[in-house]
Design a protein around this motif. Structure first.
Motif, PDB file in Angstrom:
ATOM      1  N   LEU A 359      10.798  -5.571   7.849  1.00 41.68           N
ATOM      2  CA  LEU A 359       9.914  -5.919   6.745  1.00 41.68           C
ATOM      3  C   LEU A 359       8.504  -6.220   7.234  1.00 41.68           C
ATOM      4  CD1 LEU A 359      12.266  -8.194   4.595  1.00 41.68           C
ATOM      5  CD2 LEU A 359      11.504  -5.875   4.057  1.00 41.68           C
ATOM      6  N   ARG A 360       8.380  -6.973   8.340  1.00 38.94           N
ATOM      7  CA  ARG A 360       7.055  -7.286   8.867  1.00 38.94           C
ATOM      8  C   ARG A 360       6.351  -6.025   9.365  1.00 38.94           C
ATOM      9  NH1 ARG A 360       9.862 -11.686  11.163  1.00 38.94           N
ATOM     10  NH2 ARG A 360       9.799 -10.709  13.213  1.00 38.94           N
ATOM     11  N   THR A 361       7.121  -5.101   9.946  1.00 37.88           N
ATOM     12  CA  THR A 361       6.536  -3.837  10.399  1.00 37.88           C
ATOM     13  C   THR A 361       6.017  -3.030   9.216  1.00 37.88           C
ATOM     14  OG1 THR A 361       8.024  -3.779  12.319  1.00 37.88           O
ATOM     15  CG2 THR A 361       6.982  -1.692  11.647  1.00 37.88           C
ATOM     16  N   ALA A 362       6.818  -2.937   8.144  1.00 40.66           N
ATOM     17  CA  ALA A 362       6.404  -2.200   6.945  1.00 40.66           C
ATOM     18  C   ALA A 362       5.155  -2.814   6.325  1.00 40.66           C
ATOM     19  CB  ALA A 362       7.535  -2.168   5.928  1.00 40.66           C
ATOM     20  N   SER A 363       5.052  -4.137   6.390  1.00 42.03           N
ATOM     21  CA  SER A 363       3.907  -4.817   5.791  1.00 42.03           C
ATOM     22  C   SER A 363       2.603  -4.483   6.507  1.00 42.03           C
ATOM     23  CB  SER A 363       4.137  -6.335   5.811  1.00 42.03           C
ATOM     24  OG  SER A 363       3.229  -7.006   4.983  1.00 42.03           O
ATOM     25  N   ARG A 364       2.691  -4.059   7.767  1.00 40.30           N
ATOM     26  CA  ARG A 364       1.484  -3.717   8.526  1.00 40.30           C
ATOM     27  C   ARG A 364       1.089  -2.251   8.364  1.00 40.30           C
ATOM     28  NH1 ARG A 364       3.924  -7.369  12.405  1.00 40.30           N
ATOM     29  NH2 ARG A 364       4.951  -5.616  13.442  1.00 40.30           N
ATOM     30  N   LEU A 365       1.886  -1.494   7.599  1.00 35.55           N
ATOM     31  CA  LEU A 365       1.636  -0.062   7.434  1.00 35.55           C
ATOM     32  C   LEU A 365       1.252   0.231   5.982  1.00 35.55           C
ATOM     33  CD1 LEU A 365       4.723   1.261   9.430  1.00 35.55           C
ATOM     34  CD2 LEU A 365       2.360   1.105  10.240  1.00 35.55           C
ATOM     35  N   PRO A 366      -0.036   0.428   5.699  1.00 35.97           N
ATOM     36  CA  PRO A 366      -0.459   0.680   4.314  1.00 35.97           C
ATOM     37  C   PRO A 366       0.289   1.812   3.621  1.00 35.97           C
ATOM     38  CG  PRO A 366      -2.360   0.232   5.693  1.00 35.97           C
ATOM     39  CD  PRO A 366      -1.190   0.338   6.624  1.00 35.97           C
ATOM     40  N   PRO A 367       0.563   2.962   4.269  1.00 34.55           N
ATOM     41  CA  PRO A 367       1.323   4.011   3.568  1.00 34.55           C
ATOM     42  C   PRO A 367       2.714   3.540   3.142  1.00 34.55           C
ATOM     43  CG  PRO A 367       0.230   4.917   5.494  1.00 34.55           C
ATOM     44  CD  PRO A 367       0.099   3.426   5.597  1.00 34.55           C
ATOM     45  N   ALA A 368       3.357   2.734   3.988  1.00 37.24           N
ATOM     46  CA  ALA A 368       4.691   2.231   3.639  1.00 37.24           C
ATOM     47  C   ALA A 368       4.610   1.280   2.454  1.00 37.24           C
ATOM     48  CB  ALA A 368       5.316   1.529   4.842  1.00 37.24           C
ATOM     49  N   ARG A 369       3.591   0.420   2.444  1.00 35.55           N
ATOM     50  CA  ARG A 369       3.426  -0.506   1.317  1.00 35.55           C
ATOM     51  C   ARG A 369       3.157   0.259   0.025  1.00 35.55           C
ATOM     52  NH1 ARG A 369      -0.283  -3.246   4.691  1.00 35.55           N
ATOM     53  NH2 ARG A 369      -1.919  -2.907   3.128  1.00 35.55           N
ATOM     54  N   GLN A 370       2.350   1.324   0.116  1.00 32.95           N
ATOM     55  CA  GLN A 370       2.029   2.097  -1.078  1.00 32.95           C
ATOM     56  C   GLN A 370       3.263   2.825  -1.604  1.00 32.95           C
ATOM     57  OE1 GLN A 370      -0.404   1.956  -2.944  1.00 32.95           O
ATOM     58  NE2 GLN A 370      -0.635   3.862  -4.113  1.00 32.95           N
ATOM     59  N   ARG A 371       4.070   3.373  -0.711  1.00 31.31           N
ATOM     60  CA  ARG A 371       5.287   4.063  -1.151  1.00 31.31           C
ATOM     61  C   ARG A 371       6.223   3.096  -1.862  1.00 31.31           C
ATOM     62  NH1 ARG A 371       4.757   6.917   3.775  1.00 31.31           N
ATOM     63  NH2 ARG A 371       6.207   5.488   4.824  1.00 31.31           N
ATOM     64  N   LEU A 372       6.351   1.887  -1.331  1.00 33.53           N
ATOM     65  CA  LEU A 372       7.201   0.890  -1.972  1.00 33.53           C
ATOM     66  C   LEU A 372       6.648   0.489  -3.332  1.00 33.53           C
ATOM     67  CD1 LEU A 372       8.054  -1.349   1.113  1.00 33.53           C
ATOM     68  CD2 LEU A 372       9.698  -0.049  -0.254  1.00 33.53           C
ATOM     69  N   ALA A 373       5.330   0.345  -3.430  1.00 35.28           N
ATOM     70  CA  ALA A 373       4.716  -0.027  -4.706  1.00 35.28           C
ATOM     71  C   ALA A 373       4.968   1.042  -5.759  1.00 35.28           C
ATOM     72  CB  ALA A 373       3.218  -0.253  -4.526  1.00 35.28           C
ATOM     73  N   VAL A 374       4.784   2.309  -5.380  1.00 35.29           N
ATOM     74  CA  VAL A 374       5.000   3.406  -6.319  1.00 35.29           C
ATOM     75  C   VAL A 374       6.457   3.480  -6.727  1.00 35.29           C
ATOM     76  CG1 VAL A 374       4.968   5.924  -6.529  1.00 35.29           C
ATOM     77  CG2 VAL A 374       3.002   4.730  -5.565  1.00 35.29           C
ATOM     78  N   ARG A 375       7.353   3.237  -5.771  1.00 36.41           N
ATOM     79  CA  ARG A 375       8.798   3.285  -6.105  1.00 36.41           C
ATOM     80  C   ARG A 375       9.176   2.181  -7.070  1.00 36.41           C
ATOM     81  NH1 ARG A 375      12.377   3.180  -8.116  1.00 36.41           N
ATOM     82  NH2 ARG A 375      14.546   3.792  -7.758  1.00 36.41           N
ATOM     83  N   LEU A 376       8.713   0.972  -6.831  1.00 39.01           N
ATOM     84  CA  LEU A 376       9.007  -0.137  -7.733  1.00 39.01           C
ATOM     85  C   LEU A 376       8.387   0.090  -9.112  1.00 39.01           C
ATOM     86  CD1 LEU A 376       8.522  -3.170  -5.330  1.00 39.01           C
ATOM     87  CD2 LEU A 376      10.658  -2.535  -6.465  1.00 39.01           C
ATOM     88  N   ALA A 377       7.232   0.756  -9.158  1.00 39.06           N
ATOM     89  CA  ALA A 377       6.514   0.952 -10.413  1.00 39.06           C
ATOM     90  C   ALA A 377       7.228   1.897 -11.368  1.00 39.06           C
ATOM     91  CB  ALA A 377       5.098   1.446 -10.142  1.00 39.06           C
ATOM     92  N   GLY A 378       8.163   2.701 -10.864  1.00 30.49           N
ATOM     93  CA  GLY A 378       8.990   3.507 -11.746  1.00 30.49           C
ATOM     94  C   GLY A 378       8.351   4.768 -12.281  1.00 30.49           C
ATOM     95  N   PHE A 379       7.431   5.374 -11.538  1.00 30.63           N
ATOM     96  CA  PHE A 379       6.891   6.657 -11.979  1.00 30.63           C
ATOM     97  C   PHE A 379       7.964   7.727 -11.837  1.00 30.63           C
ATOM     98  CE2 PHE A 379       2.988   4.489 -10.393  1.00 30.63           C
ATOM     99  CZ  PHE A 379       2.376   4.358 -11.622  1.00 30.63           C
ATOM    100  N   GLU A 380       8.027   8.606 -12.826  1.00 31.06           N
ATOM    101  CA  GLU A 380       9.019   9.674 -12.822  1.00 31.06           C
ATOM    102  C   GLU A 380       8.310  11.013 -12.872  1.00 31.06           C
ATOM    103  OE1 GLU A 380      11.624   9.009 -16.098  1.00 31.06           O
ATOM    104  OE2 GLU A 380      12.484   7.195 -15.246  1.00 31.06           O
ATOM    105  N   PRO A 381       8.922  12.067 -12.333  1.00 28.12           N
ATOM    106  CA  PRO A 381       8.301  13.392 -12.378  1.00 28.12           C
ATOM    107  C   PRO A 381       8.306  13.953 -13.789  1.00 28.12           C
ATOM    108  CG  PRO A 381      10.523  13.546 -11.498  1.00 28.12           C
ATOM    109  CD  PRO A 381      10.212  12.079 -11.626  1.00 28.12           C
ATOM    110  N   GLY A 382       7.357  14.839 -14.066  1.00 28.47           N
ATOM    111  CA  GLY A 382       7.358  15.555 -15.329  1.00 28.47           C
ATOM    112  C   GLY A 382       6.410  14.954 -16.337  1.00 28.47           C
ATOM    113  N   PRO A 383       6.195  15.662 -17.452  1.00 29.18           N
ATOM    114  CA  PRO A 383       5.299  15.188 -18.500  1.00 29.18           C
ATOM    115  C   PRO A 383       5.797  13.891 -19.086  1.00 29.18           C
ATOM    116  CG  PRO A 383       5.848  17.508 -18.818  1.00 29.18           C
ATOM    117  CD  PRO A 383       6.750  16.980 -17.750  1.00 29.18           C
ATOM    118  N   GLY A 384       4.909  13.091 -19.598  1.00 30.45           N
ATOM    119  CA  GLY A 384       5.283  11.850 -20.255  1.00 30.45           C
ATOM    120  C   GLY A 384       5.327  10.667 -19.329  1.00 30.45           C
ATOM    121  N   ALA A 385       5.255  10.914 -18.009  1.00 29.58           N
ATOM    122  CA  ALA A 385       5.280   9.797 -17.081  1.00 29.58           C
ATOM    123  C   ALA A 385       4.122   9.861 -16.108  1.00 29.58           C
ATOM    124  CB  ALA A 385       6.602   9.794 -16.318  1.00 29.58           C
ATOM    125  N   MET A 386       3.179  10.750 -16.347  1.00 23.59           N
ATOM    126  CA  MET A 386       2.066  10.896 -15.428  1.00 23.59           C
ATOM    127  C   MET A 386       0.992   9.866 -15.725  1.00 23.59           C
ATOM    128  SD  MET A 386       3.049  13.221 -13.457  1.00 23.59           S
ATOM    129  CE  MET A 386       1.545  13.545 -12.559  1.00 23.59           C
TER     130      MET A 386
END
Length: 402
Positions: A359-386
């Motif tokens: 967890l501490r390693t991931a916290s020091r990596l901006p791309p990893a933090r961004q991927r986790l943020a996007v995953r938690l945010a619940g964006f889905e592929p396709g129209p209607g979720a963009m």
């Protein structure tokens, strides 16, 4: 009074059922929405609407009024008492809603109900579904008291113990025994923690979630070995003392509401059986980790409302098979994600040091933090979720392929 006939009967007026009805109403289709409760509940378990869900709700005119009732949390932190292990920022999300909206489920339901009323719809209460007979042309629903409704389509949005799912012959697979037990409370605290973030405390005794809500309220959720039926303030204070901040400990000043629950991990074998369609908790239930349950149900609802409206407008009924085929894999993915988060928070002692290091390693990596943020945010592929869709836009059947 119930109508004798309806194009769409929505069973359940929680967030999912209301969102189906609002979506249909936006397309000019008035559904019959029934609920077994005499009045909407004023307490609730779900307390977050993520950015990806807000983008979808924006299309049906619900996001803007909902935002006014909530509190914006711009980050999610994982801690071991006072030591921060991981920070996940939401303020860089590719969305007009760069935050997690902390808002009671009761408020979410109220906003959806207001929107439905503005579009000419309403919820009929209290009506308890007692039977459902299916045929090639639709279904006949029976209610306590002897009334019946003939419907072309029936939406089961009535939760884990769905009265629609079983007579439709849809199995609800998963472990026979429920998982870990949890205590839940809304409380007022004397706390030094910032109110622009949700905190997950990892402790040897188990995880504790600290989530701010409007009006100075904090939602507490804690895994416990055996959750009592009526936990008191002393029990929650003890949980804060053993798992929460150590240097400036929280003090509980008022206990507003409590509940308990056990984790279930189940998913319906199918989302469609003839004229019956499932959405929300009637189709999938899982760990509350990550706050994904109601959010997934709301996104189910808008996708289903779009597809049903298209079919009622003359498009082929196979579009509803497309809804089922698209939504079930998304639920499987969310179930796996939430189960993984739950396992991460309840590791035995031997695995905790490695977990904290990762967890501490991931916290020091901006791309990893961004991927986790996007995953938690619940964006889905396709129209209607963009992200960045024009506010208030509701194009005709955007989730249905041409």
């Amino acid at each position: 009074m119930l109508p004798e006939h309806t194009d769409v009967l929505v069973v359940g007026a929680g967030p999912t059922g209301l969102a189906v009805a609002v979506t249909l109403a936006g397309h000019g289709v008035r559904a019959t929405v029934i609920d077994r409760l005499a009045s909407p509940p004023v307490t609730s378990r779900a307390a977050v609407v993520h950015a990806g869900t807000l983008e979808v709700l924006d299309r049906i005119g619900v996001a803007a009024p909902l935002v006014t009732r909530g509190l914006s949390a711009t980050r999610f932190t994982v801690r071991d008492r006072d030591r921060v292990l991981l920070t996940i920022p939401f303020d860089r999300l590719p969305s007009r809603y760069p935050y997690a909206l902390m808002v009671s489920q009761a408020e979410t339901e109220a906003v959806l109900a207001d929107r439905l009323a503005a579009l000419g719809g309403r919820v009929l209460r209290p009506y308890q579904l007692t039977g459902l007979a299916l045929d090639d042309a639709g279904a006949t629903a029976r209610f306590a008291g002897g009334e019946t409704v003939r419907a072309r389509w029936v939406v089961g949005a009535d939760g884990m113990h769905s009265a629609v799912r079983e007579p439709a012959g849809i199995d609800f697979g998963g472990p026979a025994d429920p998982g870990e037990s949890f205590l839940l409370a809304d409380a007022r605290l004397d706390s030094a923690l910032p109110r622009d973030q949700t905190v997950l405390f990892l402790a040897p005794q188990g995880p504790l979630v600290w989530a701010p809500l409007p009006d100075g309220v904090v939602r507490l959720v804690a895994a416990v070995a055996d959750a009592p039926r009526d936990p008191d303030a002393a029990r929650f204070q003890a949980l804060l003392d053993e798992r929460g901040p150590a240097r400036r400990p929280d003090r509980l000043t008022e206990l507003l509401w409590t509940s308990r629950f056990r984790v279930h991990h189940r998913i319906a074998g199918a989302y469609r059986a003839g004229p019956v369609l499932l959405a929300g908790d009637a189709a999938h239930v899982h760990s509350p980790a990550g706050g994904q349950g109601m959010n997934l149900g709301l996104r189910d609802a808008v996708a289903l409302g779009d597809a049903l409206a298209a079919v009622l407008d003359g498009r082929p009924a196979t579009l509803l098979d497309g809804y089922a085929a698209a939504r079930r894999p998304l639920a499987e993915e969310v179930l796996g994600f939430s189960a993984g988060l739950t396992r991460l928070t309840t590791l035995p002692p031997a695995g905790r040091l490695l977990r904290d290091l990762l967890l501490r390693t991931a916290s020091r990596l901006p791309p990893a933090r961004q991927r986790l943020a996007v995953r938690l945010a619940g964006f889905e592929p396709g129209p209607g979720a963009m992200p960045h869709r024009t506010a208030g836009a509701h194009p005709a059947h955007p989730a249905v392929p041409a």
